[in-house]
Scaffold this motif. Sequence first.
Motif, mmCIF file in Angstrom:
data_model
loop_
_atom_site.group_PDB
_atom_site.id
_atom_site.type_symbol
_atom_site.label_atom_id
_atom_site.label_comp_id
_atom_site.label_asym_id
_atom_site.label_seq_id
_atom_site.Cartn_x
_atom_site.Cartn_y
_atom_site.Cartn_z
ATOM 1 N N SER A 37 0.867 -1.181 0.000
ATOM 2 C CA SER A 37 0.000 0.000 0.000
ATOM 3 C C SER A 37 0.900 1.227 0.000
ATOM 4 O O SER A 37 2.097 1.131 0.295
ATOM 5 C CB SER A 37 -0.905 0.023 1.236
ATOM 6 N N HIS A 38 0.335 2.373 -0.351
ATOM 7 C CA HIS A 38 1.136 3.601 -0.330
ATOM 8 C C HIS A 38 1.752 3.822 1.052
ATOM 9 O O HIS A 38 2.935 4.152 1.176
ATOM 10 C CB HIS A 38 0.259 4.806 -0.707
ATOM 11 N N ARG A 39 0.951 3.622 2.072
ATOM 12 C CA ARG A 39 1.434 3.876 3.434
ATOM 13 C C ARG A 39 2.552 2.902 3.816
ATOM 14 O O ARG A 39 3.580 3.295 4.369
ATOM 15 C CB ARG A 39 0.264 3.755 4.407
ATOM 16 N N ALA A 40 2.352 1.607 3.506
ATOM 17 C CA ALA A 40 3.351 0.603 3.889
ATOM 18 C C ALA A 40 4.672 0.828 3.164
ATOM 19 O O ALA A 40 5.753 0.720 3.763
ATOM 20 C CB ALA A 40 2.817 -0.794 3.589
ATOM 21 N N ILE A 41 4.611 1.157 1.882
ATOM 22 C CA ILE A 41 5.838 1.367 1.115
ATOM 23 C C ILE A 41 6.554 2.633 1.576
ATOM 24 O O ILE A 41 7.778 2.666 1.701
ATOM 25 C CB ILE A 41 5.535 1.437 -0.395
ATOM 26 N N ALA A 42 5.781 3.689 1.831
ATOM 27 C CA ALA A 42 6.383 4.936 2.298
ATOM 28 C C ALA A 42 7.109 4.720 3.625
ATOM 29 O O ALA A 42 8.215 5.222 3.841
ATOM 30 C CB ALA A 42 5.310 6.009 2.439
ATOM 31 N N ARG A 43 6.483 3.949 4.511
ATOM 32 C CA ARG A 43 7.109 3.676 5.810
ATOM 33 C C ARG A 43 8.380 2.862 5.635
ATOM 34 O O ARG A 43 9.412 3.150 6.253
ATOM 35 C CB ARG A 43 6.103 2.941 6.709
ATOM 36 N N GLU A 44 8.330 1.842 4.757
ATOM 37 C CA GLU A 44 9.495 0.982 4.537
ATOM 38 C C GLU A 44 10.636 1.754 3.882
ATOM 39 O O GLU A 44 11.810 1.547 4.209
ATOM 40 C CB GLU A 44 9.089 -0.205 3.659
ATOM 41 N N ALA A 45 10.289 2.636 2.940
ATOM 42 C CA ALA A 45 11.313 3.398 2.212
ATOM 43 C C ALA A 45 11.749 4.656 2.949
ATOM 44 O O ALA A 45 12.705 5.316 2.534
ATOM 45 C CB ALA A 45 10.782 3.778 0.825
ATOM 46 N N GLU A 46 11.014 4.997 4.006
ATOM 47 C CA GLU A 46 11.283 6.208 4.786
ATOM 48 C C GLU A 46 11.190 7.453 3.907
ATOM 49 O O GLU A 46 12.089 8.291 3.887
ATOM 50 C CB GLU A 46 12.636 6.120 5.490
ATOM 51 N N VAL A 47 10.100 7.514 3.149
ATOM 52 C CA VAL A 47 9.823 8.676 2.302
ATOM 53 C C VAL A 47 8.391 9.123 2.581
ATOM 54 O O VAL A 47 7.575 8.351 3.097
ATOM 55 C CB VAL A 47 9.982 8.341 0.797
ATOM 56 N N PRO A 48 8.041 10.373 2.243
ATOM 57 C CA PRO A 48 6.655 10.818 2.420
ATOM 58 C C PRO A 48 5.718 10.007 1.522
ATOM 59 O O PRO A 48 6.074 9.659 0.395
ATOM 60 C CB PRO A 48 6.690 12.287 1.969
ATOM 61 N N PRO A 49 4.502 9.686 1.995
ATOM 62 C CA PRO A 49 3.556 8.921 1.171
ATOM 63 C C PRO A 49 3.289 9.565 -0.193
ATOM 64 O O PRO A 49 3.084 8.857 -1.182
ATOM 65 C CB PRO A 49 2.281 8.907 2.029
ATOM 66 N N ALA A 50 3.348 10.892 -0.261
ATOM 67 C CA ALA A 50 3.103 11.574 -1.537
ATOM 68 C C ALA A 50 4.159 11.214 -2.582
ATOM 69 O O ALA A 50 3.902 11.310 -3.787
ATOM 70 C CB ALA A 50 3.076 13.081 -1.323
ATOM 71 N N SER A 51 5.342 10.776 -2.133
ATOM 72 C CA SER A 51 6.400 10.405 -3.073
ATOM 73 C C SER A 51 5.989 9.212 -3.930
ATOM 74 O O SER A 51 6.381 9.110 -5.095
ATOM 75 C CB SER A 51 7.686 10.045 -2.321
ATOM 76 N N ILE A 52 5.222 8.305 -3.350
ATOM 77 C CA ILE A 52 4.814 7.114 -4.103
ATOM 78 C C ILE A 52 3.980 7.545 -5.312
ATOM 79 O O ILE A 52 4.226 7.111 -6.447
ATOM 80 C CB ILE A 52 4.007 6.146 -3.224
ATOM 81 N N ALA A 53 2.999 8.418 -5.053
ATOM 82 C CA ALA A 53 2.125 8.887 -6.136
ATOM 83 C C ALA A 53 2.894 9.757 -7.138
ATOM 84 O O ALA A 53 2.525 9.814 -8.315
ATOM 85 C CB ALA A 53 0.949 9.652 -5.552
ATOM 86 N N TYR A 54 3.951 10.407 -6.694
ATOM 87 C CA TYR A 54 4.737 11.265 -7.584
ATOM 88 C C TYR A 54 5.459 10.416 -8.640
ATOM 89 O O TYR A 54 5.518 10.778 -9.813
ATOM 90 C CB TYR A 54 5.741 12.086 -6.781
ATOM 91 N N TYR A 55 6.013 9.276 -8.204
ATOM 92 C CA TYR A 55 6.815 8.451 -9.112
ATOM 93 C C TYR A 55 6.002 7.364 -9.814
ATOM 94 O O TYR A 55 6.412 6.882 -10.877
ATOM 95 C CB TYR A 55 7.969 7.795 -8.347
ATOM 96 N N PHE A 56 4.874 6.962 -9.243
ATOM 97 C CA PHE A 56 4.111 5.848 -9.798
ATOM 98 C C PHE A 56 2.625 6.202 -9.839
ATOM 99 O O PHE A 56 2.065 6.689 -8.849
ATOM 100 C CB PHE A 56 4.339 4.579 -8.967
ATOM 101 N N ALA A 57 2.005 5.909 -10.987
ATOM 102 C CA ALA A 57 0.608 6.311 -11.194
ATOM 103 C C ALA A 57 -0.343 5.596 -10.252
ATOM 104 O O ALA A 57 -1.421 6.110 -9.933
ATOM 105 C CB ALA A 57 0.208 6.048 -12.642
ATOM 106 N N GLY A 58 0.000 4.420 -9.820
ATOM 107 C CA GLY A 58 -0.853 3.656 -8.923
ATOM 108 C C GLY A 58 -0.113 2.418 -8.449
ATOM 109 O O GLY A 58 1.050 2.189 -8.802
ATOM 110 N N ILE A 59 -0.795 1.586 -7.659
ATOM 111 C CA ILE A 59 -0.169 0.386 -7.109
ATOM 112 C C ILE A 59 0.251 -0.569 -8.227
ATOM 113 O O ILE A 59 1.333 -1.160 -8.189
ATOM 114 C CB ILE A 59 -1.113 -0.321 -6.119
ATOM 115 N N ASP A 60 -0.586 -0.724 -9.256
ATOM 116 C CA ASP A 60 -0.212 -1.610 -10.360
ATOM 117 C C ASP A 60 1.068 -1.132 -11.041
ATOM 118 O O ASP A 60 1.946 -1.939 -11.382
ATOM 119 C CB ASP A 60 -1.346 -1.689 -11.392
#
Length: 201
Positions: A37-60
């Motif tokens: 999930s966005h939250r789980a990956i952000a926590r694991e990568a130690e980055v803000p959750p918004a970073s996930i959406a910035y680099y990737f359009a979605g979970i797929d």
Amino acid sequence: MTAEPADGRLAKGERRRRAILDATARVVERDGVAGVSHRAIAREAEVPPASIAYYFAGIDDLLVATLLESVELLIADVARMREDTPEDGRAWARTIAENLAIMINERRGRTIAEYELYLLAARRPALRPAARRWIEVATGEINEGRGADAGVVKALFAAIDGLLMQALIADEPPVAADFEPALHFLLQPLSYLREVGEVTG
């Protein structure tokens, strides 16, 4: 304050993107695809959750990128094996057996994660091209791309998948010597095809 050079920003962005991909692979290893999930990956990568959406359009999109990253590692393995192994059926059987043993013992978590993503492609079409890529690349390495009958190659890779799946559920993880006899048998048709190609070429 001096602005960061464009190439510096690009490098920083690539490091962050790679950190997200590495984190995704670790989450899949530990918790399975369901844990992504966005939250789980952000926590694991130690980055803000918004970073996930910035680099990737979605979970797929994130899962496709993670699978492709794993595929590139597999392709690098195949290239290394191809470089280090003479054109001999027994040598190839030994080389592949050693690589499978590493995948089961030293890289077990990564192998499980790869198969989770591989199987997810059956449900999510977006992952299918990435899931097929390593087979397509590896097929080009068979017999140096000469005389590799499509049906024989397909059977070989299906059998290797089966060997790995059986190994993952075994009580005692197999070592290279356990894989080698089956691989020698599986590679015999390819040796025959190579010999035929040499005679008729």
